[in-house]
Design a protein around this motif. Structure first.
Motif, PDB file in Angstrom:
ATOM      1  N   ALA A 197      -4.060 -10.015  -6.358  1.00  0.00           N
ATOM      2  CA  ALA A 197      -4.855  -9.957  -5.130  1.00  0.00           C
ATOM      3  C   ALA A 197      -4.997  -8.525  -4.622  1.00  0.00           C
ATOM      4  CB  ALA A 197      -4.215 -10.837  -4.055  1.00  0.00           C
ATOM      5  N   LYS A 198      -3.923  -7.760  -4.679  1.00  0.00           N
ATOM      6  CA  LYS A 198      -3.970  -6.379  -4.204  1.00  0.00           C
ATOM      7  C   LYS A 198      -4.849  -5.510  -5.098  1.00  0.00           C
ATOM      8  CE  LYS A 198      -2.234  -4.898  -1.137  1.00  0.00           C
ATOM      9  NZ  LYS A 198      -2.726  -4.589   0.240  1.00  0.00           N
ATOM     10  N   ASP A 227      -3.873   1.426  -4.715  1.00  0.00           N
ATOM     11  CA  ASP A 227      -4.737   2.502  -4.225  1.00  0.00           C
ATOM     12  C   ASP A 227      -4.498   3.803  -4.989  1.00  0.00           C
ATOM     13  OD1 ASP A 227      -6.017   0.954  -2.366  1.00  0.00           O
ATOM     14  OD2 ASP A 227      -4.751   1.560  -0.681  1.00  0.00           O
ATOM     15  N   LEU A 269      -7.631 -16.883  -3.738  1.00  0.00           N
ATOM     16  CA  LEU A 269      -8.704 -15.934  -4.052  1.00  0.00           C
ATOM     17  C   LEU A 269     -10.061 -16.582  -3.807  1.00  0.00           C
ATOM     18  CD1 LEU A 269      -7.468 -14.302  -7.392  1.00  0.00           C
ATOM     19  CD2 LEU A 269      -7.304 -13.367  -5.074  1.00  0.00           C
ATOM     20  N   LYS A 277       0.451 -11.755  -6.025  1.00  0.00           N
ATOM     21  CA  LYS A 277       0.293 -10.704  -5.019  1.00  0.00           C
ATOM     22  C   LYS A 277      -0.298  -9.437  -5.636  1.00  0.00           C
ATOM     23  CE  LYS A 277       4.063 -12.013  -1.850  1.00  0.00           C
ATOM     24  NZ  LYS A 277       5.351 -11.559  -1.268  1.00  0.00           N
ATOM     25  N   ASP A 290       0.807  -1.218   0.000  1.00  0.00           N
ATOM     26  CA  ASP A 290       0.000   0.000   0.000  1.00  0.00           C
ATOM     27  C   ASP A 290       0.839   1.267   0.000  1.00  0.00           C
ATOM     28  OD1 ASP A 290      -2.422  -1.373  -0.032  1.00  0.00           O
ATOM     29  OD2 ASP A 290      -2.436  -1.575   2.152  1.00  0.00           O
ATOM     30  N   LYS A 293     -14.260 -13.162  -6.003  1.00  0.00           N
ATOM     31  CA  LYS A 293     -13.276 -12.275  -6.628  1.00  0.00           C
ATOM     32  C   LYS A 293     -13.261 -12.421  -8.149  1.00  0.00           C
ATOM     33  CE  LYS A 293     -11.560 -10.377  -2.919  1.00  0.00           C
ATOM     34  NZ  LYS A 293     -11.750  -8.923  -2.646  1.00  0.00           N
ATOM     35  N   LEU A 299      -7.483  -6.487  -6.812  1.00  0.00           N
ATOM     36  CA  LEU A 299      -8.871  -6.827  -6.514  1.00  0.00           C
ATOM     37  C   LEU A 299      -9.294  -6.243  -5.172  1.00  0.00           C
ATOM     38  CD1 LEU A 299      -8.800 -10.540  -7.727  1.00  0.00           C
ATOM     39  CD2 LEU A 299      -9.811  -8.585  -8.923  1.00  0.00           C
ATOM     40  N   GLU A 300      -8.383  -6.275  -4.206  1.00  0.00           N
ATOM     41  CA  GLU A 300      -8.663  -5.689  -2.896  1.00  0.00           C
ATOM     42  C   GLU A 300      -8.938  -4.196  -3.009  1.00  0.00           C
ATOM     43  OE1 GLU A 300      -5.963  -4.615   0.956  1.00  0.00           O
ATOM     44  OE2 GLU A 300      -5.779  -6.678   0.210  1.00  0.00           O
ATOM     45  N   ALA A 301      -8.246  -3.531  -3.940  1.00  0.00           N
ATOM     46  CA  ALA A 301      -8.409  -2.090  -4.138  1.00  0.00           C
ATOM     47  C   ALA A 301      -9.670  -1.746  -4.924  1.00  0.00           C
ATOM     48  CB  ALA A 301      -7.183  -1.521  -4.849  1.00  0.00           C
TER      49      ALA A 301
END
Length: 258
Positions: free
Chosen positions: A119-120, A86, A159, A116, A75, A163, A122-124
Motif C-alpha cells: 500500500a505504501k 519515498d 486497496l 502495508k 515515511d 490501484k 503504491l501511495e508513493a
C-alpha cells in the motif's frame, strides 16, 4: 507474441562498480528491434548501495528501468536500517519488490507487513512487484492455492480498484528459489492463472495485471514457462547476474516463439 517482463533481482550481489559495468554491457547488447518497448520491459533490482551507479549507467535508448528490493511502510522516523518508499522513489527507482520469499521467510515478514508495504509503495507512486508463493511442505500438503489466496487477499484488502494499475504479481514457489528446481510449466500456469483471476476479480480487467514467474528461471526453461497463457514474464535471481544468461531467457523464448 506477447510482451515479456524480464525482471532481475540481484539480491545481495553486485558492488556498485559491478552494477555499472553490467548496465553498460546490457545497453550494448540490447540494440535492435527485438528489444523495442512493445516487446520487452526490463527492470533491475540492485542492492540499495548499488542503485545510484545502476541508474547512472542505464542505457537511455532501451526499455530498462531500476527498482529497489524492499522499502518500509513508514515515511520517516526512528527505524534504523530501513529505507522509505519515498526515498526509493526520490533516488530514481520506478519499481519496488514487496513480499519476496526471503523477506517473508528469513526476515519474518507477515502478510500484514507485506500488505502495508504494498500500500505504501503504491501511495508513493511506485510500481510494486507483489511476490507470493508456497513452501515445499505446503505444496506437498496440497495447500498451494490456499496459500496463494491467503497472501493475495491480505495484500489486496483495502486497496481501491484503481490501484491495480501499479501492481505486478510474481509467483515464486519458495522451494524453487535458488535451489535449481522449478515448478513444471503446467503447475506454474495453474498458480499464475489463479492469481490473474483473483486480481481481475478485485481490480477489474483494464489494465491487465501482469503475472511473472520466479524460481530458478534460466535460458533452458524459459520457452516452456513464458509460453504459458498467464505467465507474462520472469523474476530472475541467479541468472540475472550475467548479461548473457539474463537476456538469453528472453532471446530463447523469442527465437523459438516467432
Amino acid at each position: 507474441m506477447k510482451k515479456i517482463y524480464l525482471y532481475g533481482n540481484w539480491k545481495m550481489n553486485m558492488l556498485p562498480f559491478e552494477g555499472e559495468e553490467f548496465c553498460r554491457t546490457l545497453g550494448n547488447k540490447m540494440q535492435g528491434d527485438i528489444y523495442s518497448s512493445e516487446m520487452i520491459q526490463v527492470c533491475l533490482f540492485p542492492p540499495f548501495l548499488s542503485i545510484p551507479e545502476v541508474l547512472k549507467s542505464l542505457p537511455e535508448d532501451v526499455p530498462v528501468t531500476c527498482g529497489a528490493q524492499d522499502g518500509y511502510f513508514e515515511d520517516r522516523g526512528a527505524f534504523t536500517g530501513e529505507v522509505s518508499m519515498d526515498m526509493v522513489k526520490a533516488v530514481g527507482c520506478s519499481h519496488v519488490l514487496a513480499g519476496h520469499s526471503e523477506r517473508r521467510h528469513i526476515f519474518g515478514e507477515s502478510n500484514e507487513i507485506v500488505a502495508k508495504k504494498l500500500a505504501k509503495a503504491l501511495e508513493a507512486g511506485l510500481k510494486a512487484v507483489l511476490c507470493f508463493g508456497e513452501t515445499l511442505d505446503e505444496r506437498e500438503s496440497g495447500k498451494t492455492l490456499a496459500v496463494a489466496r491467503e497472501q493475495l487477499e491480505s495484500a489486496f484488502s483495502g486497496l481501491e480498484k484503481d490501484k491495480g494499475c501499479g501492481i505486478i504479481l510474481a509467483y515464486e514457489p519458495v522451494w524453487a528459489i535458488g535451489t535449481g528446481k522449478n515448478a513444471r510449466p503446467e503447475d506454474a500456469q495453474e498458480v499464475c492463472g489463479f492469481a490473474a483471476k483473483m486480481a481481475e476479480e478485485h481490480f477489474g480487467t483494464h489494465p491487465k495485471i501482469p503475472v511473472l514467474y520466479g524460481g530458478s528461471v534460466k535460458e533452458s526453461n524459459a520457452l516452456d514457462l513464458l509460453s504459458q497463457h498467464d505467465i507474462d514474464g520472469a523474476l530472475v535471481g541467479g541468472a540475472s547476474l550475467k548479461v548473457d544468461s539474463f537476456l538469453g531467457i528472453y532471446e530463447n523464448y523469442r527465437t523459438i516463439s516467432v
